[in-house]
Structure formats: C-alpha cells, structure tokens
Write an enzyme that holds these catalytic residues in place. Structure first.
Site, PDB file in Angstrom:
ATOM      1  N   HIS A 196      35.885  32.498  31.949  1.00 15.29           N
ATOM      2  CA  HIS A 196      35.868  33.382  33.118  1.00 15.29           C
ATOM      3  C   HIS A 196      34.497  34.005  33.329  1.00 15.29           C
ATOM      4  CE1 HIS A 196      40.158  32.707  32.919  1.00 15.29           C
ATOM      5  NE2 HIS A 196      40.073  32.866  34.226  1.00 15.29           N
ATOM      6  N   GLU A 442      49.269  24.798  36.011  1.00 17.71           N
ATOM      7  CA  GLU A 442      48.103  24.803  35.123  1.00 17.71           C
ATOM      8  C   GLU A 442      48.486  24.529  33.674  1.00 17.71           C
ATOM      9  OE1 GLU A 442      46.103  28.603  35.380  1.00 17.71           O
ATOM     10  OE2 GLU A 442      47.957  29.705  35.548  1.00 17.71           O
ATOM     11  N   ASP A 466      42.722  25.730  33.545  1.00 17.49           N
ATOM     12  CA  ASP A 466      43.658  25.767  32.422  1.00 17.49           C
ATOM     13  C   ASP A 466      44.333  24.420  32.213  1.00 17.49           C
ATOM     14  OD1 ASP A 466      43.543  28.299  31.154  1.00 17.49           O
ATOM     15  OD2 ASP A 466      44.379  29.196  32.957  1.00 17.49           O
ATOM     16  N   CYS A 513      42.969  25.382  43.117  1.00 16.31           N
ATOM     17  CA  CYS A 513      42.148  26.594  43.115  1.00 16.31           C
ATOM     18  C   CYS A 513      41.291  26.719  41.859  1.00 16.31           C
ATOM     19  CB  CYS A 513      43.006  27.845  43.292  1.00 16.31           C
ATOM     20  SG  CYS A 513      44.130  28.118  41.917  1.00 16.31           S
TER      21      CYS A 513
END
Ligand code: PEP
Ligand code: MG
Length: 579
Positions: A196, A442, A466, A513
C-alpha cells in the site's frame, strides 16, 4: 562520489532533490570514554547542541504559522519542544557524561532507550506512540552533535529541487501524510511493488523506488539524489552531465504528461466503438478533485481505511458521513464506489490496534482483516454502513465489500446492511434503499466459486493486488520475493478472465480496481478479456485512456483468447508485446 542503486520501480517519473532521512540509523553512534578533564567541555558541547536543536524547533514554529502550513506542523513542533525541555531526557544525559565519562552522543542514546522503555509499559496507545517523537527529538540533537545540522540557507538546492524521503521502510499511514506535505519522491530499503505504500506513491503521482536494500545506510541527509521511478534507479551525488540529462528527461516527461491532458474531454471508446468506463481509485475525500480533473467516470474504489489512520480516535458516524457525502457531491451524480473498511495486514490504524485481530500474527494477510474484522466487530461495521447509506441520499453511491471468500460472509454482510437500514429508518435518516452492494474478487477461492457472488450481489470488482498475492503465495509487501510477484502468471490471468466472463454471462457489472487496471501496458490485455470497467489512480487514467482509444476490442478479444491458451511465461510475454 557518484553511485547508483537499483530497486523496484513502483511509481514513475523523475525526482531530483536533496535526501531527507527518516530512519534511525543515526542512532548507531560511536561510544568512547572521556578523560576526566574533558568532561566539562563535553557537558558544554551537549548543552550547546540542545540549545541549537531548540533554536531549530523555534525556527520551524515560525514556518508553522505561515498561512497554508499543515496544522500537524505546529502540533509536532510544540510537542518536540516540550520533550526537548524535559529534564527526564536531558538531566540523565548530563549525569551519564559526568558519572560514566561517556561521550554525549552515546549518553543521549542510552538515556533515550531508558525513557522509551518506560513508554512501552503505558496502557494508553496514544502515549505509547509518543515514543517516536522522543526518538525524533534525540535524532535532532544527535545531528547537531555529529555536525549534520541542516543548514537550510546554505543548501545547494535550487527552489526547483524536490525533497526526497529516504527510509528503511514506510507504512501506508506514513505515506498518506505526504499528501499534505511537499515531497518530491521517496526511496525505501524494504517493500514490494503493490504494497500500500507503493500504491499511495502512485496515487500521489510522485516517483518512488522500493526494495533498494542498502540506500538508507549509504545516504546522508542533504545528499543530492535522482530518483528514476520508471526504471527503479537511484543516483546519489550525480555529476553535472548526468544531472543535466535527467533534468531534460524530467521536463520531457512533464511535457508528455501535459499533452495527455488533451484527452480529458475525449470519449473513452475503442476504435470499433466499444465504450470503456474509466474510474478513479481514491484514498481521501480530497482526492475526488483529481478524479474530476482527469474526467473519471466515477470513483471505482474509495479505500476508506485511510480515514481511520494517523489518529487516536475512530471517525464517528457523522464524520464518516460527511467524508462520503463530500465525495458523492464532488462527483456530481457519477457513481462513487465506497469500499468498507479494509484494515489489517500492511494497513494499520492505531485506533484499532487493540481490537483489529492479532497484529503479531505470523501471517496477518491471512488473518482477521477487512470484512472478517468488520463481521467480528459488528457495532463498528454498523457505524460505517449507516454513514455510507446516509451519504447515498446525496449521490450515486455503491458499497463494495473487500476480502470475501465465503457465501456466509455475503449473507452476514447483507443482513447487517438491512439492520443499518432499519436503524436509519427509526432515526428518520434518508438513504437510497436500492444502493448497490458489490464484492471484491481478490481471493482465489472467490474467483473459483463465483455462484454466491453472482446470485446475491449487484456487481463485482477484481482486486488484482491481493488476487496475485494469494494465488502465487507472494507477500505483496516483501521485497525479497517481489521478483516472483507476477501479474502475467497464467494462473492469475485465468482467474481474472474467468471472473470477467462469468459475470458477463449473467450481465453482472465487473470492474478491475487493482493496480493492473492502471498499467497502460496491460490495458489491451484486459480489454481483450472483455473488461469494460477499469478503476485506477487519477494520475494513470489518461495514459490508459490513450490505450483504449487506440484499441480494436473485437480483434483483441481473439488475440487474448489465444494468449490465454498458453502457460509458458515467455510465450505469454511475446503475445502480450504483439497486442
Ligand atoms: C486489490 O487487492 O487489488 C485492491 C484493489 O485492494 P487493496 O490494494 O487496497 O488491497
Ligand atoms: Mg485488496
């Protein structure tokens, strides 16, 4: 001396500027014994260093009063001045110099350790956190003692130069703070390409390289650096020729970027007339403005967990409602997909530290994170659900649930949404009763067992970050296995393609996404799989749009179907090149 280091390119572009070290290697100071007669001079040297550090803070205080300065600046200056003035820190150092005849730097680090250990005992999470501030104050004094004072006036930087953060590691919570500071780029020794931390760098559109391994110990404050975030290269103390070449490259990139702006108002359509929705990923409400500027068709992913970071209290229902409503309003009726709290693994919020699963778990990415955590904390989840529902009255809001793997999790989530609606009716709050609820795909188990998702939900969004991590068993934050994190692994491609096709067979909207959606090198591949909804950082949107406008969807569909038949990475890469 010029040298270069290589790491993982995680956010493109070039930054040229001075190093700003934020790790604690400075605390590794030498220890030596003083002669008795040198003790008074050492005490004086220490007192002068404390006074100089105090003067630096005083100067910063003045900067904090300038209109537009971040509010956090003045709070941190006050706190650091208080710590510096506290005899608990400085008296102990003087005593160590006097009694043990050790050098001031060493005494300072010993005393800091003593104080910091006491903080570890505190029940209160806020007080425990203040440890970091003590370390930073000590670093400031050590810099003076070691002669590494930042002489801002004498810095060789021109006003065009950036501030480049050099760290051993940065958490997503650290990086999100760069949004309010003017950081030109960063490099870290640890980290993977879809951590992240890297994702926030891309959303800030600042060049970043992670997994450098040895940058932190080799770089000093104020060293001149070039960060090439596209090639994953860091050049330290470049000679004038290299510097000129990179300055030129930087301005060329800026020119290319500004030319892309011409595409803002153009329609996102392939050559054969297929409309492709390009939406934005955002972390904070203020990012909605960037989404609008690049002409996004809405927000495809609002990572709400960032609202919960860098604070000691949880945002209450009203605060969350205001944040969600502000995005809905900024998007003026375009869809806003709000993802429920996806906390855990590398995304930590200290206000949740004592409840969010087991932070010390061996595999936190497999632990009580995201929807698992929300279902284990229904009261906290209900607060967020009510806030999102209330905001749905002011725009087209859709709710997205992360990390779903089991049918039962979908059932429980939908039941809690119903309960939130009942509570809102009782309190006479308005909301959109038909608000769509979608699930993130995910986890491989979800992709391989889509039935409950297709039957019970309104839309899907594939989280490739993920999905890759869990399919390939590669920790997305771990730089040592980053070379194995492969979006083009045949298993990953099959899961993505199957999910898109299964959703389309039942006319269920499906988006991607994860970071793959924002990589222009993969746009044609995803279009060929049938994808028509992409969500990415605003900074990537126009480049992806350019790819869409040059694509022939029908032709890509045939070529990608052929590509998916292969399971040799070389063949896949070769066919991808040809797309
Ligand atoms: C993903 O996993 O691809 C995703 C979009 O969510 P995050 O990166 O926040 O885990
Ligand atoms: Mg995810």
């Amino acid at each position: 001396m010029t040298f270069s280091l290589h790491g993982q390119a995680v956010s493109g572009g070039i930054a040229i500027g001075r190093a700003h070290l934020v790790s604690h290697a400075i605390l590794e100071v030498a220890q030596y014994q003083l002669r008795e007669r040198d003790v008074p001079a050492e005490l004086l040297r220490f007192d002068q260093a404390v006074a100089a550090a105090g003067a630096e803070l005083h100067a910063l205080r003045a900067e904090a009063c300038v209109p537009g300065a971040p509010a956090e600046l003045s709070a941190f200056v006050d706190l650091h001045s208080m710590i510096l003035a506290d005899p608990a820190l400085t008296d102990g150092v003087r005593e160590l110099i006097r009694e043990r005849r050790c050098n001031a730097e060493w005494a300072m680090v010993q005393q800091m350790q003593l104080v910091v250990d006491q903080f570890d005992e505190f029940e209160d999470a806020y007080l425990r956190e203040r440890k970091q501030d003590i370390v930073q104050v000590v670093e400031r004094v050590l810099r003076v003692l070691l002669g590494k004072t930042r002489k801002l006036a004498k810095r060789k930087t021109t006003t065009d130069d950036d501030l480049i953060v050099v760290a051993n590691d940065l958490s997503p919570a650290d990086t999100i703070q760069f949004k309010s500071l003017k950081i030109g780029g960063f490099v870290t020794d640890l980290g993977g390409s879809t951590s992240h931390t890297a994702i926030v760098a891309r959303s800030l559109a600042i060049p970043a390289v992670v997994g450098m391994q040895h940058a932190r110990p080799l770089i000093q404050d104020d060293d001149l650096l070039i960060v090439d975030g596209t090639r994953g290269v860091l050049i330290v103390d470049p000679d004038i020729g290299v510097l000129q070449e990179y300055r030129l490259r930087k301005s060329e990139l800026e020119l290319e970027r500004s030319k892309l702006k011409r595409l803002v108002s153009g329609r996102s359509r392939t050559l054969d007339g297929e409309t492709v929705e390009l939406q934005a990923n955002i972390e904070l409400p203020q990012d909605a403005e960037r989404a609008r500027e690049v002409g996004a068709d809405g927000v495809g992913l609002f990572r709400t967990e960032y609202l919960f970071m860098n604070r000691d209290e949880l945002p209450d229902e009203d605060e969350q409602f205001e944040a969600y409503r502000s995005v809905a309003r900024a998007l003026g009726g375009k869809p806003v997909t709000i993802r429920s709290l996806d906390i855990g693994a590398d995304k930590e919020a200290r206000a949740l530290r004592n409840r969010a699963g087991n932070q010390a778990a061996t595999n936190p990415a497999l632990g009580l994170r995201a929807i698992r955590f929300c279902l284990a904390e229904p009261q906290l989840f209900l607060v967020q659900l009510r806030a999102i529902l209330r905001a749905s009255h002011y725009g087209k809001i859709r709710l997205l649930i992360p990390m779903l793997a089991q049918a039962q999790e979908i059932v429980q989530t939908l039941a809690l949404i119903d309960l939130a609606k009942i509570q809102l009716r009782e309190s006479r709050h308005k909301f959109d009763d038909g608000m769509e609820v979608g699930g993130m795909i995910e986890i491989p188990a979800a992709a391989l067992s889509l039935g409950p998702f297709l039957r019970r939900l309104d839309f899907l969004s594939i989280g490739t970050n993920d999905l890759i991590q869990y399919t390939l068993a590669i920790d997305r934050t771990d730089g040592t296995v980053a070379h194995l994190y492969d979006p083009l692994h045949p298993a990953v491609l099959k899961l993505i393609a199957q999910t898109i096709q299964s959703a389309q067979r039942v006319a269920m909207p499906v988006a991607v996404c994860g970071e793959m959606a924002g990589d222009p090198k993969l746009t044609k591949l995803l279009l060929g799989m049938g994808l028509r909804q992409f969500s990415m950082h605003p900074a990537q949107l126009l480049e992806v749009k350019q790819q869409v406008m040059m694509a022939d969807a029908a032709q890509l569909s045939l070529r990608v179907a052929r590509l998916l038949k292969f399971d040799e990475p070389e063949k896949i890469s070769e066919l991808l090149e040809k797309l």
